[in-house]
Motif scaffolding. Structure first.
Motif, PDB file in Angstrom:
ATOM      1  N   THR A   2      -0.170  -8.421 -13.887  1.00 44.18           N
ATOM      2  CA  THR A   2      -1.737  -7.730 -13.548  1.00 44.18           C
ATOM      3  C   THR A   2      -1.846  -6.749 -12.354  1.00 44.18           C
ATOM      4  O   THR A   2      -1.129  -6.672 -11.675  1.00 44.18           O
ATOM      5  CB  THR A   2      -2.454  -9.243 -12.999  1.00 44.18           C
ATOM      6  OG1 THR A   2      -1.831  -9.490 -12.030  1.00 44.18           O
ATOM      7  CG2 THR A   2      -2.279 -10.326 -14.214  1.00 44.18           C
ATOM      8  N   LEU A   3      -2.935  -6.252 -12.407  1.00 44.72           N
ATOM      9  CA  LEU A   3      -3.281  -5.139 -11.403  1.00 44.72           C
ATOM     10  C   LEU A   3      -4.673  -5.178 -11.413  1.00 44.72           C
ATOM     11  O   LEU A   3      -5.412  -5.772 -12.133  1.00 44.72           O
ATOM     12  CB  LEU A   3      -2.762  -3.863 -11.640  1.00 44.72           C
ATOM     13  CG  LEU A   3      -3.197  -3.260 -13.019  1.00 44.72           C
ATOM     14  CD1 LEU A   3      -4.358  -2.450 -12.567  1.00 44.72           C
ATOM     15  CD2 LEU A   3      -2.141  -2.246 -13.719  1.00 44.72           C
ATOM     16  N   GLN A   4      -5.200  -4.443 -10.200  1.00 44.56           N
ATOM     17  CA  GLN A   4      -6.550  -4.291  -9.859  1.00 44.56           C
ATOM     18  C   GLN A   4      -7.092  -3.083 -10.149  1.00 44.56           C
ATOM     19  O   GLN A   4      -6.433  -2.145  -9.770  1.00 44.56           O
ATOM     20  CB  GLN A   4      -6.752  -4.688  -8.345  1.00 44.56           C
ATOM     21  CG  GLN A   4      -7.029  -6.274  -8.049  1.00 44.56           C
ATOM     22  CD  GLN A   4      -7.531  -6.450  -6.496  1.00 44.56           C
ATOM     23  OE1 GLN A   4      -7.136  -5.830  -5.669  1.00 44.56           O
ATOM     24  NE2 GLN A   4      -8.736  -7.271  -6.633  1.00 44.56           N
ATOM     25  N   THR A  15     -14.116  -4.969  -7.642  1.00 42.83           N
ATOM     26  CA  THR A  15     -12.917  -4.920  -8.100  1.00 42.83           C
ATOM     27  C   THR A  15     -12.665  -5.730  -9.291  1.00 42.83           C
ATOM     28  O   THR A  15     -13.527  -6.626  -9.434  1.00 42.83           O
ATOM     29  CB  THR A  15     -11.766  -5.079  -7.179  1.00 42.83           C
ATOM     30  OG1 THR A  15     -11.908  -6.435  -6.388  1.00 42.83           O
ATOM     31  CG2 THR A  15     -11.705  -4.065  -5.922  1.00 42.83           C
ATOM     32  N   ALA A  16     -11.592  -5.593 -10.104  1.00 47.28           N
ATOM     33  CA  ALA A  16     -11.508  -6.469 -11.233  1.00 47.28           C
ATOM     34  C   ALA A  16     -10.104  -6.602 -11.275  1.00 47.28           C
ATOM     35  O   ALA A  16      -9.192  -5.632 -11.032  1.00 47.28           O
ATOM     36  CB  ALA A  16     -12.076  -6.015 -12.414  1.00 47.28           C
ATOM     37  N   VAL A  28      -5.148   2.077 -18.365  1.00 46.74           N
ATOM     38  CA  VAL A  28      -4.540   2.451 -16.836  1.00 46.74           C
ATOM     39  C   VAL A  28      -3.930   3.701 -16.967  1.00 46.74           C
ATOM     40  O   VAL A  28      -3.948   4.301 -15.999  1.00 46.74           O
ATOM     41  CB  VAL A  28      -3.636   1.241 -16.466  1.00 46.74           C
ATOM     42  CG1 VAL A  28      -2.772   1.479 -15.370  1.00 46.74           C
ATOM     43  CG2 VAL A  28      -4.293   0.152 -16.057  1.00 46.74           C
ATOM     44  N   GLY A  29      -3.200   4.109 -18.325  1.00 48.14           N
ATOM     45  CA  GLY A  29      -2.699   5.400 -18.271  1.00 48.14           C
ATOM     46  C   GLY A  29      -3.451   6.485 -18.126  1.00 48.14           C
ATOM     47  O   GLY A  29      -3.484   7.746 -17.957  1.00 48.14           O
ATOM     48  N   ALA A  30      -5.023   6.313 -18.549  1.00 43.42           N
ATOM     49  CA  ALA A  30      -6.082   7.055 -18.422  1.00 43.42           C
ATOM     50  C   ALA A  30      -6.855   7.447 -17.074  1.00 43.42           C
ATOM     51  O   ALA A  30      -7.678   8.101 -16.781  1.00 43.42           O
ATOM     52  CB  ALA A  30      -7.171   6.914 -19.308  1.00 43.42           C
ATOM     53  N   ARG A 125      -4.459   0.590  -5.085  1.00 44.83           N
ATOM     54  CA  ARG A 125      -3.210   0.701  -4.649  1.00 44.83           C
ATOM     55  C   ARG A 125      -3.015  -0.366  -3.447  1.00 44.83           C
ATOM     56  O   ARG A 125      -3.664  -0.056  -2.499  1.00 44.83           O
ATOM     57  CB  ARG A 125      -2.804   2.118  -4.317  1.00 44.83           C
ATOM     58  CG  ARG A 125      -3.043   3.182  -5.267  1.00 44.83           C
ATOM     59  CD  ARG A 125      -1.993   3.214  -6.243  1.00 44.83           C
ATOM     60  NE  ARG A 125      -2.098   4.094  -7.075  1.00 44.83           N
ATOM     61  CZ  ARG A 125      -1.489   4.024  -8.482  1.00 44.83           C
ATOM     62  NH1 ARG A 125      -0.563   3.287  -8.620  1.00 44.83           N
ATOM     63  NH2 ARG A 125      -1.716   5.088  -9.479  1.00 44.83           N
ATOM     64  N   SER A 126      -2.026  -1.113  -3.595  1.00 47.87           N
ATOM     65  CA  SER A 126      -1.981  -1.971  -2.204  1.00 47.87           C
ATOM     66  C   SER A 126      -0.938  -1.533  -1.205  1.00 47.87           C
ATOM     67  O   SER A 126      -0.220  -0.445  -1.498  1.00 47.87           O
ATOM     68  CB  SER A 126      -1.409  -3.476  -2.806  1.00 47.87           C
ATOM     69  OG  SER A 126      -0.384  -3.224  -3.741  1.00 47.87           O
TER      70      SER A 126
END
Length: 126
Positions: A2-4, A15-16, A28-30, A125-126
């Motif tokens: 999972t990512l935010q 955020t989601a 995400v690639g875009a 980005r964490s």
């Protein structure tokens, strides 16, 4: 995995958390993307450069705060309350949408988005 993602507009941001699906991988690639917000009842949606097929788990009625992808319009759809075609208080999207995840905060923050606002989506980005 999972990512935010972070979604921002002139009056605020949220955020989601996004699950791994074929649609989210394409989205995400875009990223990052900048688009123009549109409102439809208590839903914010906006065009993306992504075009994908409807997935098997696609739904038209979703919970407030769902991050959905409207394949007919190549758009991200972020409902936070009833739309013009809802029955009662439900969040009814324009058509079946691929489900990507959910907002991390109170979805009512989306009420501060105005039709025509610039909207930006990027990976956190964490």
């Amino acid at each position: 995995m999972t990512l935010q993602i972070r979604i921002s507009w002139p009056a605020g941001h949220t955020t989601a958390t996004i699950d791994e699906t074929p649609t989210s991988t394409a989205l995400v690639g875009a990223l990052p993307i900048v688009s123009t917000a549109r409102t439809w009842g208590e839903e914010v949606y906006f065009d993306t450069p992504v075009s994908v097929a409807l997935e098997s788990g696609a739904r038209q009625v979703v919970e407030p705060g769902t991050v959905a992808f409207w394949t007919d319009g190549d758009a991200l759809a972020l409902p936070y309350g009833p739309t013009p075609i809802s029955r009662g208080d439900e969040c009814r999207l324009a058509g079946p949408c691929n489900l990507l995840g959910a907002l991390d905060d109170d979805p009512r923050i989306l009420a501060t988005v105005r039709d025509g606002d610039p909207i930006r989506v990027e990976i956190v980005r964490s």
